[in-house]
Design a protein around this motif. Structure first.
Motif, PDB file in Angstrom:
ATOM      1  N   GLN A 292       0.831  -1.200   0.000  1.00  0.00           N
ATOM      2  CA  GLN A 292       0.000   0.000   0.000  1.00  0.00           C
ATOM      3  C   GLN A 292       0.867   1.252   0.000  1.00  0.00           C
ATOM      4  OE1 GLN A 292      -2.578  -0.748   3.371  1.00  0.00           O
ATOM      5  NE2 GLN A 292      -4.207  -1.511   2.047  1.00  0.00           N
ATOM      6  N   TRP A 293       1.997   1.193   0.689  1.00  0.00           N
ATOM      7  CA  TRP A 293       2.922   2.330   0.676  1.00  0.00           C
ATOM      8  C   TRP A 293       3.501   2.538  -0.721  1.00  0.00           C
ATOM      9  CZ3 TRP A 293       8.272   2.689  -0.165  1.00  0.00           C
ATOM     10  CH2 TRP A 293       8.846   3.913   0.180  1.00  0.00           C
ATOM     11  N   ARG A 294       3.645   1.452  -1.498  1.00  0.00           N
ATOM     12  CA  ARG A 294       4.174   1.537  -2.853  1.00  0.00           C
ATOM     13  C   ARG A 294       3.103   1.907  -3.883  1.00  0.00           C
ATOM     14  NH1 ARG A 294       7.195  -4.044  -3.701  1.00  0.00           N
ATOM     15  NH2 ARG A 294       7.477  -3.149  -5.795  1.00  0.00           N
ATOM     16  N   GLY A 295       1.846   2.082  -3.439  1.00  0.00           N
ATOM     17  CA  GLY A 295       0.794   2.553  -4.343  1.00  0.00           C
ATOM     18  C   GLY A 295      -0.207   1.512  -4.767  1.00  0.00           C
ATOM     19  N   LEU A 296      -0.140   0.290  -4.192  1.00  0.00           N
ATOM     20  CA  LEU A 296      -1.094  -0.760  -4.542  1.00  0.00           C
ATOM     21  C   LEU A 296      -2.124  -0.885  -3.429  1.00  0.00           C
ATOM     22  CD1 LEU A 296      -1.842  -3.063  -6.527  1.00  0.00           C
ATOM     23  CD2 LEU A 296      -0.455  -4.591  -5.122  1.00  0.00           C
ATOM     24  N   ASN A 297      -3.375  -0.638  -3.755  1.00  0.00           N
ATOM     25  CA  ASN A 297      -4.459  -0.748  -2.783  1.00  0.00           C
ATOM     26  C   ASN A 297      -4.846  -2.219  -2.646  1.00  0.00           C
ATOM     27  OD1 ASN A 297      -6.572  -0.189  -1.043  1.00  0.00           O
ATOM     28  ND2 ASN A 297      -8.002   0.232  -2.697  1.00  0.00           N
ATOM     29  N   VAL A 298      -4.587  -2.818  -1.494  1.00  0.00           N
ATOM     30  CA  VAL A 298      -4.825  -4.242  -1.268  1.00  0.00           C
ATOM     31  C   VAL A 298      -6.009  -4.406  -0.324  1.00  0.00           C
ATOM     32  CG1 VAL A 298      -3.863  -6.422  -0.470  1.00  0.00           C
ATOM     33  CG2 VAL A 298      -2.384  -4.738  -1.573  1.00  0.00           C
ATOM     34  N   GLU A 299      -7.052  -5.100  -0.795  1.00  0.00           N
ATOM     35  CA  GLU A 299      -8.220  -5.386   0.031  1.00  0.00           C
ATOM     36  C   GLU A 299      -8.134  -6.831   0.512  1.00  0.00           C
ATOM     37  OE1 GLU A 299     -13.129  -5.388  -0.209  1.00  0.00           O
ATOM     38  OE2 GLU A 299     -11.915  -4.858  -1.950  1.00  0.00           O
ATOM     39  N   PHE A 300      -8.179  -7.018   1.818  1.00  0.00           N
ATOM     40  CA  PHE A 300      -8.035  -8.343   2.418  1.00  0.00           C
ATOM     41  C   PHE A 300      -9.366  -8.738   3.029  1.00  0.00           C
ATOM     42  CE2 PHE A 300      -6.450 -11.027   6.087  1.00  0.00           C
ATOM     43  CZ  PHE A 300      -6.144 -12.118   5.300  1.00  0.00           C
ATOM     44  N   THR A 301      -9.999  -9.766   2.458  1.00  0.00           N
ATOM     45  CA  THR A 301     -11.325 -10.180   2.910  1.00  0.00           C
ATOM     46  C   THR A 301     -11.365 -11.696   3.049  1.00  0.00           C
ATOM     47  OG1 THR A 301     -12.158 -10.361   0.637  1.00  0.00           O
ATOM     48  CG2 THR A 301     -12.444  -8.243   1.751  1.00  0.00           C
ATOM     49  N   GLY A 302     -12.549 -12.178   3.415  1.00  0.00           N
ATOM     50  CA  GLY A 302     -12.745 -13.625   3.531  1.00  0.00           C
ATOM     51  C   GLY A 302     -12.832 -14.064   4.977  1.00  0.00           C
ATOM     52  N   ASP A 303     -12.450 -15.291   5.226  1.00  0.00           N
ATOM     53  CA  ASP A 303     -12.530 -15.889   6.553  1.00  0.00           C
ATOM     54  C   ASP A 303     -11.283 -15.500   7.345  1.00  0.00           C
ATOM     55  OD1 ASP A 303     -13.456 -17.291   8.632  1.00  0.00           O
ATOM     56  OD2 ASP A 303     -13.352 -19.270   7.714  1.00  0.00           O
TER      57      ASP A 303
END
Length: 416
Positions: A292-303
Motif C-alpha cells: 500500500q505504501w508503494r501505491g497498490l491498494n490491497v483489500e483483504f477479505t474472507g474468513d
C-alpha cells in the motif's frame, strides 16, 4: 475451467472466486460465443457466395470476395485469441475494409445480383457487430457492437454510392445488433440482480458460528447456575440452621466461580494458538502495508478469523507466494488495486489473489521465466500445496493457492 474441491469430514467445500472475477468469466464466455457465431457466419458467407456466383456463371470473379472474407476471418481469430482493446479496434477497422472490398467485388459489374442475393451480401456486415468486449463488464460490449454496426453501414453506403446503386442496408445487421445488445444487456441485469440476491456465504458462516457460540454459552450458563446457585439454595433450605465451615467454603467457591466470566467462554478461547499463526498474521500485515505504501491498494477479505496451524516453512512459502503475486499485480497488471480472499477448512487454507488488470496468456509465458514458476508454484508445491491460475488478455488475473494445515493444530506446543 474447473474449481478445486476440498473435502473435510464428508462435506465438499468449493473455494468460490470473487464476484468480480466470476462476473468477468461470464462476460468472457459470452464474448467467445459471439466470436464463434461470427466465425460461423463467415463460413456460411463463403459457401453462399460460391453458390450465388455459380448459379450466375460468375465463378471466374469469385476470388476477391473470398479473399476479403478470408481476411475478415483472420482478423476475427486474432481478436479471439488476443482479446484486447487494440485487437478489437483492429478487428472492426479491418472488418470494415474487408466488408467494403467484399461488397465492391460482388456488386461491381454484377448489380443484377441484388436484391436476390441481399442476404448473402449483408452477412459480412453482421460479423463486425459480434465484436464482444475486452473487459469484465457486459455494458461496454453494447458500445463495441454499435461501433461495429456503424462501420458496416458505412461500408455498405460507401459502396452503393460509389457504384451509383440504391442504398440497400437490409434487415440482417439491424436484427443482429438488436439480439447482440439484448444478450449483453440481459447479462448486465442478471449480474446486478444476483449481486443483491446471492448471500454472502462468509458472512453466513460467521453468523452461524456466532449463533452456535451463543447457544453453547446459554447451555453453560444453565449448567453453571444449576451446579452453584440452585444447589446452594437447596442446601440452605434443607440444611441446618447454622452453616458449618465446609458449607461456607463451598458457597464461597461457588461465588468465585460465578465471578469468573471466563468459564462461560467457548473452549476455543482456552487453546493456546501456536506461534505460526501469529507469525503469519504479522508478516501478512507488514506485506500489505508495504505494497500500500508503494501505491497498490490491497483489500483483504474472507474468513480472516481462521487460525492457521502451519509449519514455519509453510508460513514462509505462503507469504513469499503472496508477495510474488502482488509484485506481478503492481508491475504488470496496469491497475492499482488487488484483492486477497482467504478461506479455510479443517485441513486446508486457501488464498486467492485477484486483479482486474490486463491479464495475459499462460501459454505465452516462456519456460525459463521464474515469476510464477519459482516464486509461486515452486514455493507452494514444495510445502504440499497446489496452485491454480485463471487469466486471459483483458480479463484480469486470479491466482489461487492452497496449503495444508497441521492436523488438530499439532504444532508441537502444549494446548491448555
Amino acid at each position: 475451467m474447473w474449481f478445486p474441491v476440498q473435502v473435510s469430514e464428508g462435506i465438499a467445500r468449493v473455494p468460490v472466486l470473487p464476484r468480480r472475477v466470476a462476473a468477468g468469466v461470464s462476460v468472457f464466455a459470452v464474448t467467445r460465443t459471439a466470436h464463434a457465431i461470427a466465425g460461423g457466419v463467415i463460413l456460411v458467407s463463403i459457401a453462399g457466395i460460391l453458390v450465388v456466383f455459380d448459379r450466375n456463371h460468375l465463378l471466374g470473379s469469385v476470388a476477391l470476395p473470398l479473399v476479403a472474407l478470408g481476411v475478415m476471418l483472420v482478423a476475427l481469430l486474432v481478436a479471439t485469441l488476443r482479446t484486447s482493446r487494440i485487437s478489437l479496434v483492429a478487428f472492426i477497422l479491418v472488418g470494415g475494409l474487408a466488408d467494403y472490398a467484399f461488397l465492391y467485388s460482388v456488386l461491381n459489374h454484377h448489380t443484377g445480383l441484388l436484391p436476390a442475393a441481399l442476404v448473402v451480401v449483408n452477412r459480412p456486415a453482421t460479423v463486425i457487430i459480434l465484436v464482444g468486449t475486452p473487459g469484465s463488464r457486459p455494458l461496454p460490449a453494447v458500445a463495441w457492437g454499435i461501433a461495429g454496426f456503424l462501420v458496416g453501414v458505412a461500408a455498405t453506403v460507401a459502396v452503393d454510392l460509389q457504384l451509383g446503386i440504391p442504398i440497400q442496408l437490409g434487415n440482417g445487421p439491424a436484427i443482429t445488433l438488436a439480439n447482440y445488445c439484448a444478450v449483453f444487456l440481459g447479462l448486465s441485469i442478471v449480474q446486478r440482480t444476483q449481486r443483491r440476491r446471492v448471500p454472502d456465504f462468509l458472512q453466513m458462516r460467521h453468523e452461524t458460528r456466532r449463533i452456535e457460540a451463543e447457544r453453547t454459552t446459554e447451555q453453560r450458563t444453565v449448567a453453571l447456575m444449576h451446579d452453584t446457585v440452585l444447589n446452594d439454595l437447596a442446601l440452605i433450605i434443607n440444611g441446618p440452621d447454622v452453616l458449618d465451615a465446609r458449607m461456607r467454603v463451598r458457597m464461597t467457591v461457588d461465588i468465585g466461580t460465578l465471578a469468573n466470566t471466563n468459564l462461560l467462554d467457548p473452549e476455543e478461547s482456552k487453546v493456546i494458538v501456536d506461534p505460526s499463526d501469529g507469525s503469519l498474521r504479522n508478516q501478512m500485515t507488514q506485506l500489505i502495508s508495504d505494497f500500500q505504501w508503494r501505491g497498490l491498494n490491497v483489500e483483504f477479505t474472507g474468513d480472516t478469523g481462521t487460525v492457521a496451524h502451519m509449519t514455519q516453512d509453510a508460513v514462509t512459502a505462503a507469504v513469499g507466494a503472496l508477495r510474488a503475486c502482488l509484485e506481478n499485480v503492481l508491475s504488470h497488471s496496469g491497475v492499482d488495486a488487488a484483492e486477497i480472499v482467504v478461506s479455510a477448512t479443517e485441513s486446508y487454507i486457501t488464498w486467492t489473489v485477484s486483479d482486474a488488470g490486463t491479464g495475459f496468456d499462460l501459454s505465452d509465458v516462456p519456460a525459463d521465466r521464474l515469476g510464477l514458476k519459482s516464486s509461486v508454484f515452486g514455493r507452494v508445491e514444495s510445502e504440499g500445496g497446489t496452485v491454480k491460475v485463471w487469466t486471459a488478455p483483458g480479463q484480469g488475473t486470479s491466482v489461487l493457492f492452497t496449503l495444508p494445515l497441521l492436523a488438530g493444530g499439532d504444532t508441537g506446543e502444549q494446548n491448555a
